[in-house]
Design a protein around this motif. Sequence first.
Motif, PDB file in Angstrom:
ATOM      1  N   ALA A 134       0.828  -1.211   0.000  1.00  0.00           N
ATOM      2  CA  ALA A 134       0.000   0.000   0.000  1.00  0.00           C
ATOM      3  C   ALA A 134       0.864   1.264   0.000  1.00  0.00           C
ATOM      4  O   ALA A 134       0.570   2.229  -0.723  1.00  0.00           O
ATOM      5  N   GLU A 135       1.935   1.270   0.788  1.00  0.00           N
ATOM      6  CA  GLU A 135       2.832   2.429   0.833  1.00  0.00           C
ATOM      7  C   GLU A 135       3.490   2.652  -0.531  1.00  0.00           C
ATOM      8  O   GLU A 135       3.620   3.789  -0.989  1.00  0.00           O
ATOM      9  N   ILE A 136       3.895   1.573  -1.171  1.00  0.00           N
ATOM     10  CA  ILE A 136       4.485   1.686  -2.504  1.00  0.00           C
ATOM     11  C   ILE A 136       3.466   2.252  -3.488  1.00  0.00           C
ATOM     12  O   ILE A 136       3.788   3.118  -4.317  1.00  0.00           O
ATOM     13  N   GLY A 137       2.234   1.789  -3.407  1.00  0.00           N
ATOM     14  CA  GLY A 137       1.198   2.272  -4.300  1.00  0.00           C
ATOM     15  C   GLY A 137       0.938   3.759  -4.159  1.00  0.00           C
ATOM     16  O   GLY A 137       0.581   4.429  -5.137  1.00  0.00           O
ATOM     17  N   ARG A 138       1.121   4.299  -2.948  1.00  0.00           N
ATOM     18  CA  ARG A 138       0.869   5.720  -2.705  1.00  0.00           C
ATOM     19  C   ARG A 138       2.047   6.603  -3.097  1.00  0.00           C
ATOM     20  O   ARG A 138       1.887   7.811  -3.282  1.00  0.00           O
ATOM     21  N   ALA A 139       3.240   6.024  -3.162  1.00  0.00           N
ATOM     22  CA  ALA A 139       4.445   6.830  -3.339  1.00  0.00           C
ATOM     23  C   ALA A 139       4.672   7.217  -4.798  1.00  0.00           C
ATOM     24  O   ALA A 139       4.468   6.410  -5.706  1.00  0.00           O
ATOM     25  N   ARG A 140       5.110   8.437  -4.995  1.00  0.00           N
ATOM     26  CA  ARG A 140       5.512   8.885  -6.337  1.00  0.00           C
ATOM     27  C   ARG A 140       6.997   8.603  -6.542  1.00  0.00           C
ATOM     28  O   ARG A 140       7.414   8.095  -7.582  1.00  0.00           O
ATOM     29  N   SER A 141       7.798   8.918  -5.511  1.00  0.00           N
ATOM     30  CA  SER A 141       9.253   8.778  -5.590  1.00  0.00           C
ATOM     31  C   SER A 141       9.716   7.740  -4.571  1.00  0.00           C
ATOM     32  O   SER A 141       9.313   7.795  -3.399  1.00  0.00           O
ATOM     33  N   ILE A 142      10.565   6.814  -4.999  1.00  0.00           N
ATOM     34  CA  ILE A 142      11.027   5.742  -4.116  1.00  0.00           C
ATOM     35  C   ILE A 142      12.543   5.621  -4.227  1.00  0.00           C
ATOM     36  O   ILE A 142      13.094   5.542  -5.336  1.00  0.00           O
ATOM     37  N   ASP A 143      13.210   5.635  -3.078  1.00  0.00           N
ATOM     38  CA  ASP A 143      14.657   5.435  -3.038  1.00  0.00           C
ATOM     39  C   ASP A 143      14.953   4.031  -2.537  1.00  0.00           C
ATOM     40  O   ASP A 143      14.440   3.614  -1.486  1.00  0.00           O
ATOM     41  N   LEU A 144      15.785   3.310  -3.281  1.00  0.00           N
ATOM     42  CA  LEU A 144      16.108   1.925  -2.961  1.00  0.00           C
ATOM     43  C   LEU A 144      17.582   1.857  -2.565  1.00  0.00           C
ATOM     44  O   LEU A 144      18.469   2.231  -3.355  1.00  0.00           O
ATOM     45  N   ILE A 145      17.844   1.406  -1.345  1.00  0.00           N
ATOM     46  CA  ILE A 145      19.189   1.421  -0.778  1.00  0.00           C
ATOM     47  C   ILE A 145      19.629   0.002  -0.447  1.00  0.00           C
ATOM     48  O   ILE A 145      18.871  -0.765   0.156  1.00  0.00           O
ATOM     49  N   GLU A 191       9.037   7.099  -9.820  1.00  0.00           N
ATOM     50  CA  GLU A 191      10.367   7.686  -9.941  1.00  0.00           C
ATOM     51  C   GLU A 191      11.279   6.945  -8.961  1.00  0.00           C
ATOM     52  O   GLU A 191      10.975   6.891  -7.759  1.00  0.00           O
ATOM     53  N   VAL A 192      12.358   6.357  -9.442  1.00  0.00           N
ATOM     54  CA  VAL A 192      13.191   5.520  -8.577  1.00  0.00           C
ATOM     55  C   VAL A 192      14.655   5.947  -8.647  1.00  0.00           C
ATOM     56  O   VAL A 192      15.140   6.440  -9.678  1.00  0.00           O
ATOM     57  N   ARG A 193      15.341   5.758  -7.534  1.00  0.00           N
ATOM     58  CA  ARG A 193      16.790   5.924  -7.450  1.00  0.00           C
ATOM     59  C   ARG A 193      17.348   4.760  -6.647  1.00  0.00           C
ATOM     60  O   ARG A 193      16.747   4.347  -5.656  1.00  0.00           O
ATOM     61  N   VAL A 194      18.497   4.258  -7.060  1.00  0.00           N
ATOM     62  CA  VAL A 194      19.194   3.204  -6.323  1.00  0.00           C
ATOM     63  C   VAL A 194      20.509   3.785  -5.830  1.00  0.00           C
ATOM     64  O   VAL A 194      21.197   4.505  -6.567  1.00  0.00           O
ATOM     65  N   SER A 195      20.856   3.484  -4.582  1.00  0.00           N
ATOM     66  CA  SER A 195      22.106   4.012  -4.057  1.00  0.00           C
ATOM     67  C   SER A 195      22.625   3.123  -2.940  1.00  0.00           C
ATOM     68  O   SER A 195      21.910   2.258  -2.422  1.00  0.00           O
ATOM     69  N   PHE A 196      23.882   3.347  -2.576  1.00  0.00           N
ATOM     70  CA  PHE A 196      24.469   2.713  -1.386  1.00  0.00           C
ATOM     71  C   PHE A 196      25.496   3.670  -0.802  1.00  0.00           C
ATOM     72  O   PHE A 196      26.081   4.491  -1.508  1.00  0.00           O
ATOM     73  N   GLN A 208      21.785  -0.489 -13.970  1.00  0.00           N
ATOM     74  CA  GLN A 208      22.762   0.306 -13.225  1.00  0.00           C
ATOM     75  C   GLN A 208      22.702   1.786 -13.563  1.00  0.00           C
ATOM     76  O   GLN A 208      23.290   2.609 -12.849  1.00  0.00           O
ATOM     77  N   GLU A 209      21.987   2.139 -14.638  1.00  0.00           N
ATOM     78  CA  GLU A 209      21.772   3.557 -14.926  1.00  0.00           C
ATOM     79  C   GLU A 209      20.918   4.225 -13.855  1.00  0.00           C
ATOM     80  O   GLU A 209      20.849   5.458 -13.768  1.00  0.00           O
ATOM     81  N   LEU A 210      20.267   3.419 -12.997  1.00  0.00           N
ATOM     82  CA  LEU A 210      19.430   3.951 -11.922  1.00  0.00           C
ATOM     83  C   LEU A 210      20.233   4.261 -10.654  1.00  0.00           C
ATOM     84  O   LEU A 210      19.704   4.855  -9.719  1.00  0.00           O
ATOM     85  N   ILE A 211      21.503   3.867 -10.617  1.00  0.00           N
ATOM     86  CA  ILE A 211      22.331   4.102  -9.430  1.00  0.00           C
ATOM     87  C   ILE A 211      22.774   5.557  -9.395  1.00  0.00           C
ATOM     88  O   ILE A 211      23.280   6.103 -10.384  1.00  0.00           O
ATOM     89  N   VAL A 212      22.569   6.195  -8.245  1.00  0.00           N
ATOM     90  CA  VAL A 212      22.969   7.594  -8.064  1.00  0.00           C
ATOM     91  C   VAL A 212      23.875   7.708  -6.845  1.00  0.00           C
ATOM     92  O   VAL A 212      23.817   6.881  -5.933  1.00  0.00           O
ATOM     93  N   PRO A 213      24.757   8.727  -6.800  1.00  0.00           N
ATOM     94  CA  PRO A 213      25.595   8.932  -5.620  1.00  0.00           C
ATOM     95  C   PRO A 213      24.767   9.361  -4.423  1.00  0.00           C
ATOM     96  O   PRO A 213      23.610   9.791  -4.556  1.00  0.00           O
ATOM     97  N   SER A 266      24.854  11.946  -2.706  1.00  0.00           N
ATOM     98  CA  SER A 266      24.442  13.358  -2.752  1.00  0.00           C
ATOM     99  C   SER A 266      23.138  13.566  -3.497  1.00  0.00           C
ATOM    100  O   SER A 266      22.451  14.571  -3.284  1.00  0.00           O
ATOM    101  N   GLU A 267      22.759  12.633  -4.387  1.00  0.00           N
ATOM    102  CA  GLU A 267      21.532  12.791  -5.164  1.00  0.00           C
ATOM    103  C   GLU A 267      20.317  12.149  -4.501  1.00  0.00           C
ATOM    104  O   GLU A 267      19.202  12.241  -5.035  1.00  0.00           O
ATOM    105  N   VAL A 268      20.501  11.504  -3.360  1.00  0.00           N
ATOM    106  CA  VAL A 268      19.370  10.994  -2.589  1.00  0.00           C
ATOM    107  C   VAL A 268      18.792  12.162  -1.789  1.00  0.00           C
ATOM    108  O   VAL A 268      19.545  12.878  -1.119  1.00  0.00           O
ATOM    109  N   PRO A 269      17.483  12.404  -1.852  1.00  0.00           N
ATOM    110  CA  PRO A 269      16.899  13.546  -1.135  1.00  0.00           C
ATOM    111  C   PRO A 269      17.189  13.500   0.369  1.00  0.00           C
ATOM    112  O   PRO A 269      17.328  12.411   0.948  1.00  0.00           O
ATOM    113  N   GLY A 270      17.254  14.672   0.973  1.00  0.00           N
ATOM    114  CA  GLY A 270      17.484  14.732   2.415  1.00  0.00           C
ATOM    115  C   GLY A 270      16.357  14.105   3.199  1.00  0.00           C
ATOM    116  O   GLY A 270      16.575  13.533   4.272  1.00  0.00           O
ATOM    117  N   THR A 271      15.136  14.229   2.663  1.00  0.00           N
ATOM    118  CA  THR A 271      13.969  13.591   3.280  1.00  0.00           C
ATOM    119  C   THR A 271      13.242  12.799   2.197  1.00  0.00           C
ATOM    120  O   THR A 271      12.303  13.305   1.566  1.00  0.00           O
TER     121      THR A 271
END
Length: 367
Positions: A50-61, A87-92, A109-114, A116-121
């Motif tokens: 349900a949380e995934i369904g509501r989210a527009r942006s998702i960060d995967l770590i 909208e997705v971002r992958v990071s570690f 792997q084009e989805l991997i971001v540094p 610094s590009e993961v939002p503060g919140t």
Amino acid sequence: MTGEPASPGSTAGALAGASSTTTVEGALAVLPGPRAEAPGFELVWQQVVAEIGRARSIDLICHICPDGDALGSALAAALALRGLGHEVRVSFGDDPQIVPESLAFLPGQELIVPVSEVPGTPELVLCFDVAAESRLGLLHEKAFAAPVLVVIDHHASNPGFGTHQLIDPSAPATAVLVDELLRRLGVELDQDLATCLYTGVATDTGSFKYRATTPATHELAGRLLATGIRHDLISRQLWDTSSFGYLKVLAAALDRAVYEPDAAGGRGLVWTWVPYQDLALFSVTVEEIEGLIDILRRPAEAEVALVLKQDPDGTLRGSSRSKGAVDVAAACVALGGGGHTFAAGFSTRETVADVVERFRGALRPVS
């Protein structure tokens, strides 16, 4: 859902097979995966979906210094969620971020971001294969700033941080839980997803050799192979390809190995360490020698194996294995790490002598 097609002639494309995206037949695609039996686990699954369904942006770590299960799980989920319109971002949480050469073939792997590009919140964070908060590295603060932090993991030592915990110690790999997530989201397997998931499962089962491998694990592997992926090429990349420099580092590490027959309650310990100078001399990354532990654990005389790998700043990364009679996870927890009963790790700034002494002293028989 269909992932991004690999470019012609690319490694990812070769591993995925000769054809373009091929989905599993309907009956195979909906086979259920293993589930934890803990009370409330089904409710958590429903809440997470349900949380995934509501989210527009998702960060995967995934965890720092990612292995095949961590990165494969995160990329599989990210590709699936992107296909569903998120909208997705992958990071570690490493700086610099280094994807091991053995995992360079993974799609997405084009989805991997540094960091610094993961939002503060972040709006929603999905955490994969992270057994302890410390394994979030530089992303710890940002992950905990998210109103929803979902932990998807299979480590028994996981303390259960975050707002939602999908932790199943009976699962042989986090990728098994991701397969279940995709099923619940109504996502069909394709070759890109299958490549990522197969990498995760094969990595954490030691190519289906470890005790946690079950009939359901092979059933999942069968569904993944049915998409047409080249499992032989995946396995070659994971275990049978290295630089010549790796052979030189391996030779030095084996020459440095110590066998202690009285350790582990008389069951025996074999250990070695790899100084950073060796890695620098032969242009080998610390990620490239992750498989050293699987060579060191072979001697019949020793129940437990330990490898210590040194980073440029002096940090020692420990990897340990047990053949079934000794709990190495408890020993690694004592050193600030964690993992599985028979396969665990840690990081520390102590000296090699002090680390080995503490590790040896914390070894206990499986209760």
